[in-house]
Motif scaffolding. Structure first.
Motif, PDB file in Angstrom:
ATOM      1  N   HIS A 280       3.297  -5.406   9.367  1.00 43.98           N
ATOM      2  CA  HIS A 280       4.256  -4.738   8.492  1.00 43.98           C
ATOM      3  C   HIS A 280       4.150  -5.329   7.091  1.00 43.98           C
ATOM      4  CE1 HIS A 280       6.035  -3.239  12.229  1.00 43.98           C
ATOM      5  NE2 HIS A 280       6.012  -4.498  12.669  1.00 43.98           N
ATOM      6  N   LEU A 281       4.002  -4.475   6.092  1.00 47.95           N
ATOM      7  CA  LEU A 281       3.868  -4.901   4.714  1.00 47.95           C
ATOM      8  C   LEU A 281       5.181  -4.679   3.975  1.00 47.95           C
ATOM      9  CD1 LEU A 281       0.405  -3.248   3.919  1.00 47.95           C
ATOM     10  CD2 LEU A 281       0.845  -5.520   4.886  1.00 47.95           C
ATOM     11  N   VAL A 282       5.684  -5.728   3.308  1.00 46.90           N
ATOM     12  CA  VAL A 282       6.943  -5.652   2.571  1.00 46.90           C
ATOM     13  C   VAL A 282       6.712  -6.258   1.192  1.00 46.90           C
ATOM     14  CG1 VAL A 282       9.386  -6.307   2.498  1.00 46.90           C
ATOM     15  CG2 VAL A 282       8.267  -5.910   4.718  1.00 46.90           C
ATOM     16  N   GLY A 283       7.030  -5.526   0.130  1.00 45.59           N
ATOM     17  CA  GLY A 283       6.830  -6.054  -1.204  1.00 45.59           C
ATOM     18  C   GLY A 283       7.977  -5.716  -2.131  1.00 45.59           C
ATOM     19  N   HIS A 284       8.412  -6.713  -2.912  1.00 46.29           N
ATOM     20  CA  HIS A 284       9.476  -6.521  -3.896  1.00 46.29           C
ATOM     21  C   HIS A 284       8.898  -6.532  -5.311  1.00 46.29           C
ATOM     22  CE1 HIS A 284      12.628  -8.535  -6.591  1.00 46.29           C
ATOM     23  NE2 HIS A 284      12.974  -7.271  -6.487  1.00 46.29           N
ATOM     24  N   SER A 285       9.347  -5.600  -6.166  1.00 47.76           N
ATOM     25  CA  SER A 285       8.983  -5.588  -7.572  1.00 47.76           C
ATOM     26  C   SER A 285       7.459  -5.459  -7.716  1.00 47.76           C
ATOM     27  CB  SER A 285       9.526  -6.849  -8.251  1.00 47.76           C
ATOM     28  OG  SER A 285       9.300  -6.853  -9.631  1.00 47.76           O
ATOM     29  N   LEU A 286       6.819  -6.374  -8.446  1.00 47.72           N
ATOM     30  CA  LEU A 286       5.365  -6.339  -8.508  1.00 47.72           C
ATOM     31  C   LEU A 286       4.739  -6.715  -7.177  1.00 47.72           C
ATOM     32  CD1 LEU A 286       4.412  -7.697 -12.060  1.00 47.72           C
ATOM     33  CD2 LEU A 286       4.299  -5.352 -11.193  1.00 47.72           C
ATOM     34  N   GLY A 287       5.500  -7.335  -6.291  1.00 49.41           N
ATOM     35  CA  GLY A 287       5.039  -7.515  -4.921  1.00 49.41           C
ATOM     36  C   GLY A 287       4.878  -6.178  -4.220  1.00 49.41           C
ATOM     37  N   GLY A 288       5.676  -5.176  -4.636  1.00 52.56           N
ATOM     38  CA  GLY A 288       5.484  -3.824  -4.129  1.00 52.56           C
ATOM     39  C   GLY A 288       4.159  -3.247  -4.591  1.00 52.56           C
ATOM     40  N   ARG A 289       3.805  -3.518  -5.843  1.00 55.83           N
ATOM     41  CA  ARG A 289       2.493  -3.080  -6.327  1.00 55.83           C
ATOM     42  C   ARG A 289       1.382  -3.820  -5.583  1.00 55.83           C
ATOM     43  NH1 ARG A 289      -1.756  -3.043 -10.001  1.00 55.83           N
ATOM     44  NH2 ARG A 289      -1.975  -1.037 -11.055  1.00 55.83           N
ATOM     45  N   CYS A 290       1.595  -5.093  -5.292  1.00 57.33           N
ATOM     46  CA  CYS A 290       0.643  -5.876  -4.506  1.00 57.33           C
ATOM     47  C   CYS A 290       0.389  -5.211  -3.154  1.00 57.33           C
ATOM     48  CB  CYS A 290       1.185  -7.294  -4.332  1.00 57.33           C
ATOM     49  SG  CYS A 290       0.262  -8.350  -3.196  1.00 57.33           S
ATOM     50  N   MET A 291       1.461  -4.799  -2.481  1.00 54.48           N
ATOM     51  CA  MET A 291       1.311  -4.193  -1.160  1.00 54.48           C
ATOM     52  C   MET A 291       0.752  -2.781  -1.240  1.00 54.48           C
ATOM     53  SD  MET A 291       1.735  -6.474   0.918  1.00 54.48           S
ATOM     54  CE  MET A 291       2.602  -7.933   1.501  1.00 54.48           C
ATOM     55  N   ALA A 292       1.068  -2.049  -2.309  1.00 49.48           N
ATOM     56  CA  ALA A 292       0.449  -0.735  -2.490  1.00 49.48           C
ATOM     57  C   ALA A 292      -1.054  -0.890  -2.720  1.00 49.48           C
ATOM     58  CB  ALA A 292       1.105  -0.006  -3.658  1.00 49.48           C
ATOM     59  N   ALA A 293      -1.445  -1.912  -3.496  1.00 47.55           N
ATOM     60  CA  ALA A 293      -2.868  -2.179  -3.717  1.00 47.55           C
ATOM     61  C   ALA A 293      -3.546  -2.605  -2.424  1.00 47.55           C
ATOM     62  CB  ALA A 293      -3.038  -3.251  -4.785  1.00 47.55           C
ATOM     63  N   CYS A 294      -2.848  -3.370  -1.612  1.00 46.26           N
ATOM     64  CA  CYS A 294      -3.370  -3.745  -0.294  1.00 46.26           C
ATOM     65  C   CYS A 294      -3.637  -2.499   0.536  1.00 46.26           C
ATOM     66  CB  CYS A 294      -2.370  -4.666   0.414  1.00 46.26           C
ATOM     67  SG  CYS A 294      -2.695  -4.924   2.164  1.00 46.26           S
ATOM     68  N   ALA A 295      -2.654  -1.599   0.571  1.00 42.40           N
ATOM     69  CA  ALA A 295      -2.805  -0.377   1.361  1.00 42.40           C
ATOM     70  C   ALA A 295      -3.948   0.485   0.831  1.00 42.40           C
ATOM     71  CB  ALA A 295      -1.492   0.406   1.365  1.00 42.40           C
ATOM     72  N   LYS A 296      -4.080   0.555  -0.486  1.00 41.87           N
ATOM     73  CA  LYS A 296      -5.189   1.318  -1.069  1.00 41.87           C
ATOM     74  C   LYS A 296      -6.530   0.727  -0.640  1.00 41.87           C
ATOM     75  CE  LYS A 296      -7.248   2.722  -5.471  1.00 41.87           C
ATOM     76  NZ  LYS A 296      -7.151   2.735  -6.937  1.00 41.87           N
ATOM     77  N   ALA A 297      -6.642  -0.593  -0.657  1.00 38.03           N
ATOM     78  CA  ALA A 297      -7.883  -1.241  -0.233  1.00 38.03           C
ATOM     79  C   ALA A 297      -8.156  -0.996   1.252  1.00 38.03           C
ATOM     80  CB  ALA A 297      -7.822  -2.735  -0.529  1.00 38.03           C
ATOM     81  N   LEU A 298      -7.109  -0.910   2.045  1.00 38.64           N
ATOM     82  CA  LEU A 298      -7.279  -0.644   3.479  1.00 38.64           C
ATOM     83  C   LEU A 298      -7.757   0.779   3.744  1.00 38.64           C
ATOM     84  CD1 LEU A 298      -4.091  -2.379   4.952  1.00 38.64           C
ATOM     85  CD2 LEU A 298      -6.438  -3.233   5.019  1.00 38.64           C
ATOM     86  N   SER A 299      -7.618   1.671   2.743  1.00 37.23           N
ATOM     87  CA  SER A 299      -8.067   3.054   2.925  1.00 37.23           C
ATOM     88  C   SER A 299      -9.589   3.174   2.885  1.00 37.23           C
ATOM     89  CB  SER A 299      -7.450   3.955   1.844  1.00 37.23           C
ATOM     90  OG  SER A 299      -8.045   3.717   0.577  1.00 37.23           O
ATOM     91  N   ALA A 300     -10.264   2.161   2.334  1.00 37.67           N
ATOM     92  CA  ALA A 300     -11.728   2.204   2.260  1.00 37.67           C
ATOM     93  C   ALA A 300     -12.325   2.043   3.652  1.00 37.67           C
ATOM     94  CB  ALA A 300     -12.234   1.101   1.335  1.00 37.67           C
TER      95      ALA A 300
END
Length: 447
Positions: A280-300
């Motif tokens: 489970h990925l949880v991110g606050h503020s720019l941590g949310g951007r961190c987790m969105a970037a993580c999810a984007k990388a997982l799409s590859a």
């Protein structure tokens, strides 16, 4: 393995580029096998959190989350599970070894502005010492040398060019407005900052409460708008705001690097070693951007799915998940939706009382465009997801934040926007309270 709020906890430390600073991931992987862990929660903090502040955020969040695990409406799904938590620590601020002077409070892009040249100099020195890479520090020194002569327009042009040269984004996000800002001269940006920027604090539909904000900001006579133009009357104040904006863009890029280069490989490793474990990925503020970037990388390819994703007052464009921002630009994180990277619930909280995200994006809107009216709401070209939720995204739903005990049913393959305006989320940092953590617990229970 440490414990935090009764959960097995390990710190996952990353440098500016997302490289791990320890072998903590190996320790977490081995622990999962030994302990029979069923669920791993990876959490990322936001902008200007040092180590103590980030740990405090995680502890307060987990204390409330733990209380929900035993709630009658969730216990059937959660009580038999075994959790481990990986706290992401990324250098959004120099980590101090002493007590936190901010006592865990969240600071935003609007902090530090002043008409005092000495305060602007101190902020610029902070940029040099805490945020800039070693190879960028000479550039900051050159900007420091110009502070005494910023009344000159040519000097303004050079000063801003130096600062914005620090933001060397290898993969620019067209929905964030940086390219439009960089296309202008420093004197043009200074002129735009001389006109008050009006940030609404009550939606035009009348929903949500009015937030009273101090610290030099003034609300309009009807109590419905927040003027932040008073910060920028002098060249020192304008320079300070350009400086804050530069730091904001630097940290946005850094949070994305940590998510893509650090957290995403960690998720892949955990899933490879333990295919049955839920992540489970949880991110606050720019941590949310961190987790969105993580999810984007997982799409590859090969795609790896996270079991749930919770963005809490995330600091990135409200068009970040859209196929088209209205100007032909695809959202930077659109692949997360199209590639269905999140197997279970994808939730995103937002609040009209989030003035940190509101101020950051109202300033970006003013500098990227030519707005003279109130900015920062869902119709703004450069609004933020933590203030407005996702926009121009068909695969999304909206609902008010529920009371604890009123269980959610989240559809999958969509972004479940949860509106905390009007008291459920009272400010940018109000993401550890029982209602926010209950929403996350409900999403985890659904996996």
């Amino acid at each position: 393995m440490d414990t935090l709020a009764g959960f097995d906890f390990i710190a996952l430390d990353y440098d500016n580029d997302g490289k791990p600073s320890s072998n903590a991931l190996d320790e977490l992987t081995h622990h999962i096998g030994r302990a029979g862990t069923t669920d791993v929660i990876l959490m990322a903090h936001g902008f200007r959190n040092d180590e103590g502040e980030a740990r405090s955020l995680y502890e307060h969040f987990l204390q409330n989350f733990r209380a929900h695990v035993a709630r009658p409406e969730l216990s059937a799904q959660l009580s038999a599970r075994t959790f481990a938590v990986g706290g992401i620590f990324w250098p959004s601020k120099r980590f101090s070894e002493g007590p936190s002077e901010d006592d865990g409070n969240v600071q935003g892009v609007g902090h530090g502005n002043s008409d005092d040249i000495a305060a602007t100099r101190a902020e610029l020195e902070r940029l040099r010492d805490e945020y800039a890479r070693p190879d960028q520090r000479d550039t900051v020194e050159q900007a420091l040398a110009l502070l005494g002569s910023l009344e000159d327009e040519a000097t303004q042009d050079t000063f801003v060019a130096l600062l914005l040269s620090l933001v060397d984004d290898p993969e620019p996000d067209p929905t964030e407005g940086l390219s439009e800002v960089k296309a202008q001269t420093g004197s043009e940006l200074f002129e735009k900052l001389g006109t008050p920027i009006i940030l609404p604090v009550e939606r035009s539909d009348g929903e949500g409460s009015v937030m009273s904000v101090g610290g030099g900001r003034s609300s309009g006579g009807d109590g419905q708008a927040l003027s932040i133009g008073s910060f920028f009357k002098s060249v020192a104040g304008k320079a300070g705001q350009v400086l804050n904006m530069t730091t904001w863009y630097l940290m946005k890029n850094r949070s994305g690097s940590v998510g893509a280069n650090g957290v995403a490989p960690a998720v892949r490793a955990l899933k490879a070693a333990h295919p049955a474990v839920r992540v489970h990925l949880v991110g606050h503020s720019l941590g949310g951007r961190c987790m969105a970037a993580c999810a984007k990388a997982l799409s590859a390819n090969p795609r790896v799915q996270a079991d749930s994703l919770s963005l809490l007052e995330a600091a990135f464009s409200h068009y970040g998940l859209s196929p088209n921002n209205g100007k032909g630009n695809r959202g930077f994180f659109r692949d997360v939706i199209e590639r269905q990277v999140v197997m279970g619930p994808f939730i995103s909280t937002y609040s009209f009382q989030d003035t940190v995200v509101g101020i950051a994006y109202s300033v970006s809107s003013r500098l990227a465009g030519d707005n003279t009216k109130a900015v920062g709401d869902k119709n703004d070209q450069y609004g933020g997801i933590g203030r407005n939720g996702t926009q121009r995204t068909a695969e999304s739903t909206d609902q008010p934040m529920r009371q604890v005990g009123d269980r959610y049913a989240f559809p999958v393959d969509v972004v479940n926007n949860i509106d905390g305006s009007g008291g459920a989320i009272t400010n940018h940092g109000d993401v550890t309270n029982e209602r926010v953590t209950y929403a996350v617990a409900c999403s985890v229970a659904q996996t």
